[in-house]
Design an enzyme around this catalytic site. Structure first.
Site, PDB file in Angstrom:
ATOM      1  N   CYS A   2      63.352  49.334  29.180  1.00  0.00           N
ATOM      2  CA  CYS A   2      64.019  48.567  30.219  1.00  0.00           C
ATOM      3  C   CYS A   2      65.337  49.251  30.559  1.00  0.00           C
ATOM      4  CB  CYS A   2      64.309  47.123  29.846  1.00  0.00           C
ATOM      5  SG  CYS A   2      62.851  46.157  29.471  1.00  0.00           S
ATOM      6  N   ARG A  27      62.876  54.495  31.699  1.00  0.00           N
ATOM      7  CA  ARG A  27      62.963  53.545  30.589  1.00  0.00           C
ATOM      8  C   ARG A  27      61.904  52.447  30.671  1.00  0.00           C
ATOM      9  NH1 ARG A  27      67.986  54.014  27.988  1.00  0.00           N
ATOM     10  NH2 ARG A  27      67.647  52.007  27.026  1.00  0.00           N
ATOM     11  N   TRP A  79      60.080  47.395  30.931  1.00  0.00           N
ATOM     12  CA  TRP A  79      58.958  47.802  30.079  1.00  0.00           C
ATOM     13  C   TRP A  79      58.573  46.524  29.352  1.00  0.00           C
ATOM     14  CZ3 TRP A  79      57.724  48.031  24.813  1.00  0.00           C
ATOM     15  CH2 TRP A  79      56.609  48.818  24.492  1.00  0.00           C
ATOM     16  N   ASN A 105      67.425  43.671  28.107  1.00  0.00           N
ATOM     17  CA  ASN A 105      66.671  44.743  27.459  1.00  0.00           C
ATOM     18  C   ASN A 105      66.658  44.430  25.972  1.00  0.00           C
ATOM     19  OD1 ASN A 105      65.643  47.194  26.508  1.00  0.00           O
ATOM     20  ND2 ASN A 105      67.646  48.193  26.583  1.00  0.00           N
ATOM     21  N   GLY A 106      65.467  44.429  25.359  1.00  0.00           N
ATOM     22  CA  GLY A 106      65.382  44.158  23.926  1.00  0.00           C
ATOM     23  C   GLY A 106      64.417  43.016  23.666  1.00  0.00           C
ATOM     24  N   GLU A 526      52.212  68.148  18.032  1.00  0.00           N
ATOM     25  CA  GLU A 526      53.003  67.935  19.243  1.00  0.00           C
ATOM     26  C   GLU A 526      52.157  68.217  20.494  1.00  0.00           C
ATOM     27  OE1 GLU A 526      55.572  66.475  19.992  1.00  0.00           O
ATOM     28  OE2 GLU A 526      56.319  67.333  21.857  1.00  0.00           O
ATOM     29  N   LYS A 530      51.405  65.426  23.402  1.00  0.00           N
ATOM     30  CA  LYS A 530      51.697  65.641  24.831  1.00  0.00           C
ATOM     31  C   LYS A 530      50.459  65.347  25.671  1.00  0.00           C
ATOM     32  CE  LYS A 530      55.269  65.708  24.976  1.00  0.00           C
ATOM     33  NZ  LYS A 530      56.155  65.756  23.872  1.00  0.00           N
ATOM     34  N   GLU A 533      49.611  61.498  25.748  1.00  0.00           N
ATOM     35  CA  GLU A 533      50.498  60.631  26.524  1.00  0.00           C
ATOM     36  C   GLU A 533      50.453  60.940  28.010  1.00  0.00           C
ATOM     37  OE1 GLU A 533      54.763  60.878  25.729  1.00  0.00           O
ATOM     38  OE2 GLU A 533      54.509  62.894  24.965  1.00  0.00           O
ATOM     39  N   HIS A 549      37.383  69.089   5.847  1.00  0.00           N
ATOM     40  CA  HIS A 549      37.328  67.862   5.042  1.00  0.00           C
ATOM     41  C   HIS A 549      36.951  66.650   5.892  1.00  0.00           C
ATOM     42  CE1 HIS A 549      38.843  70.040   1.619  1.00  0.00           C
ATOM     43  NE2 HIS A 549      39.791  70.553   2.384  1.00  0.00           N
ATOM     44  N   LYS A 652      60.743  55.727  27.891  1.00  0.00           N
ATOM     45  CA  LYS A 652      61.369  56.838  27.181  1.00  0.00           C
ATOM     46  C   LYS A 652      62.170  56.397  25.967  1.00  0.00           C
ATOM     47  CE  LYS A 652      63.292  61.247  27.783  1.00  0.00           C
ATOM     48  NZ  LYS A 652      62.090  61.919  27.290  1.00  0.00           N
TER      49      LYS A 652
END
Ligand code: F6R
Length: 657
Positions: A2, A27, A79, A105-106, A526, A530, A533, A549, A652
């Site tokens: 947010c 955000r 968000w 926000n939160g 990584e 990428k 997402e 394995h 983000k």
């Protein structure tokens, strides 16, 4: 998560706030809304979906609409946590009488109890959010204490004043700021309401009865003040107001701030003046623009050589010593360290995994890397001689903050690596090394990752030096190798066209696997992150030796397997083993893409495509091997028609646990 913006000044608050939201959309982008105080009324406009939906709704208002002229307002890009991303759950939320509007926000953890209390008092809630209760609580508090008053105690600053010094905001025409001393007005109401909330929140509120005033509060969520000339801003991040001012004020935990056109005032939740710190942002609005690239992510990938160079700049003193940015620890404290934990999330966690190889190699101190969200729940063994390294681009990731706080309660020392000056994680740490990646707008992290790697190497060298394991000339030699990395990253960037072409051909793959050994293993993780997402594809990273394995069963005819090879020089054993692993997957039909060092002739016969990167010392190789994987993911995502900068379901800065 947010993004929030508040503004008071001479311009159209609506325009300033919407422009600010545009820069904060990374955000969260589930919905967006604004509230302004116009003609003694609070006007709210909000829409589900991206900011463009809100902008369209605002553009459809009549040209003479008074909303455009309002001088104070707040805005939010969401968000979603509580409640679906719909119009009714979009912020701002208004009180029942429409006189107060709030953005948040939160997560307000005790919202259910507060909602029950409000409903018992006859208030009808209009949304499914945790946030709306705040609007009603503020209205109730304002009704209870309805006496207009003047400016009260608080740390304040104004146009010409040194922010954070004693003094009272205001001057001719100053808006009235409600006073905590008498317990009336929006400021006092905010303090009273915050004292009842648990959880994490940044709140901004406006009231129809106090035009020209925006009140904010924060606990465990970010909020900064922007200090302009005759105008003041509140935002989750300086990016929101960077085109208007580069002067900012950090807010501490549990503080309330009021802005008018004439100044700002900061107090704690009890109304006592609170100390604040003013700082100057060292990047400008152009750094937060796309600069001719189709996506921010492409721009940020291209900025990596500079970001790496900037993070290295000035780190080595003339005496050959590595310097951190803030150190509230003695060298003896660092000499006493007998165990290191690195805590971080997502991409930052992958940087930590690479750091483990370097730190253990250079310092011989055992180093564990933990997902921040798991760390405190497994009761790790920590004491005074434990060093916890918290890595966070935003400096506001709640999982990492909670891991850090847990470590501090156990008396461990905490060193932060962050890209955000004044954010919570560096503020609460004993030592800080800032990365200088500049603003990272694309949700997928790129330049932040490379600069986190650099910062981790520097921390490892610093520890080795302080503990007398490495002499200045040895440290200097590694720093020289690091200083050569920006031009090597440049070389990689110059050869990316075949990778883009490859990306276009992989757009329809069902699943993509990434394998690596040694520092190539976190790079594989990584690369897979990428791709997941951005392209919404099944992608997984494995230690190449682990394939046999179990995961090798995933390989089918044509499954792309991206293989990150170690250098054949110096790590020949690992290289040979990796070639064997490649043969194993190829024998099962995999389409092999190898990321290999220039001059590695052994790999070509076993791969369908080879992407060569410049020669580097083994430990530093992730600085070049990661880059083709970033480019590949962006290209595959674009081929599949996805929004590269704003992937679905993500935000983000993850400020909830
Ligand atoms: C992935 C990504 C995230 C972040 C993670 C931690 O591309 O960006 O995985 O790395 O959310 O964020 P910070 O570094 O801000 O703590």
């Amino acid at each position: 998560m947010c993004g929030i913006v508040g503004y008071v000044g001479a311009r159209s608050a609506c325009t300033v706030v919407v422009d600010g939201l545009r820069r904060l959309e990374y955000r969260g982008y589930d919905s967006a809304g604004v509230a302004v105080v116009a003609d003694d009324e609070v006007r709210v406009v909000k829409r589900a979906g991206k900011l463009t939906n809100l902008a369209k709704a605002l553009a459809e208002l009549p040209p003479a609409d008074r909303l455009r002229a309002a001088a104070s307002g707040i805005g939010h890009t969401r968000w979603a946590t509580h409640g679906a991303p719909t119009d009714r759950n979009a912020h701002p939320h208004a009180s029942a009488d429409g006189r107060v509007a709030v953005i948040h926000n939160g997560i307000i953890e005790n919202f259910a109890r507060l909602r029950d209390e409000l409903e018992a008092a006859g208030v009808e809630l209009a949304s499914d959010t945790d946030s709306e209760v705040v609007a009603h609580l503020l209205a109730a508090e304002l009704a209870r204490t309805a006496v207009p008053v003047g400016v009260g105690a608080g740390t304040s600053g104004s146009d010409g004043g040194p922010g954070g010094d004693a003094g009272i905001s205001g001057g001719a025409g100053a808006a009235t700021v409600g006073d905590g001393a008498s317990g009336a007005g929006l400021v006092a109401a905010m303090r009273a309401v915050c004292a009842r909330l648990t959880g994490a929140f940044t709140l901004l509120a406006v009231s129809a009865d106090e035009p020209g005033l925006v009140v904010g509060a924060r606990r465990n969520s970010p909020l900064v003040v922007g200090v302009g000339a005759g105008e003041y801003f509140l935002a989750s991040d300086v990016a929101a107001f960077i085109e208007h001012t580069r002067d900012a004020v950090e807010l501490g935990q549990d503080q309330v701030v009021a802005i008018t056109a004439d100044g700002y005032q900061v107090t704690d939740f009890a109304g006592a003046p609170a100390p604040t710190q003013r700082y100057h942002v060292d990047w400008d609005a152009s750094a937060a623009e796309k600069g001719g690239y189709d996506y921010f992510m492409l721009k940020e990938i291209a900025e990596q050589p500079k970001a790496v160079a900037d993070t290295l700049r000035g780190r080595l003193t003339e005496a050959g010593e590595i310097t951190l940015d803030e150190v509230r620890l003695s060298d003896q404290d660092l000499r006493d360290v007998d165990k290191i934990f690195i805590v971080a999330c997502g991409t930052a966690y992958h940087a930590g995994l690479v750091a483990k190889y370097a730190i253990e190699h250079w310092t011989r101190i055992p180093c564990e890397v933990e997902l921040a969200s798991e760390f405190r729940y497994r009761d790790p063994v920590l004491d005074r001689s434990t060093l916890v390294v918290a890595i966070s681009q935003s400096g506001e990731t709640m999982d990492t903050i909670m891991a850090l706080r847990h470590a501090k309660v156990q008396k461990a020392r905490v060193l932060a690596i962050s890209n955000t000056n004044g954010s919570t994680i560096p503020r609460e740490s004993d030592a800080v090394l800032y990365t200088h990646a500049g603003p990272e707008v694309a949700v997928a992290s790129t330049k932040a990752f490379l600069t986190q790697l650099v910062a981790c190497y520097l921390v490892g060298l610093h520890l080795a030096q302080v503990r007398g394991i490495k002499y200045a000339d040895e440290v200097g030699a590694v720093v020289a190798q690091l200083q050569a990395m920006p031009s090597k990253v440049d070389e990689v960037l110059a050869t990316m066209e075949p990778v883009r072409e490859l990306g276009r051909s992989l757009g329809s793959a069902r699943s993509v696997l990434f394998i690596g050994r040694h520092v190539g293993y976190p790079v594989a993780l990584e690369g897979a992150l990428k791709l997941k997402e951005l392209a919404y594809m099944h992608a997984e990273g494995f230690a190449a030796g682990e394939l046999k394995h179990g995961p090798i069963a995933l390989i089918d005819d044509g499954t792309p397997v991206i293989c990150v090879l170690p250098s054949p020089r110096g790590r020949a054993v690992l290289h040979d083993k990796m070639i064997s692993n490649i043969q194993e997957v190829r024998a099962r039909g995999a389409r092999v893409v190898a990321i290999a060092e220039e001059g590695d002739t052994a790999v070509a016969p076993h791969a369908d495509h080879v992407v060569y990167v410049p020669r580097t010392p083994t430990l530093l190789a992730p600085l070049v091997t990661t880059v083709p994987l970033q480019v590949l993911a962006a290209e595959i995502a674009a081929t599949r028609g996805h929004d590269v900068d704003q992937p679905r379901n993500l935000a983000k800065s993850v400020t909830v646990e």
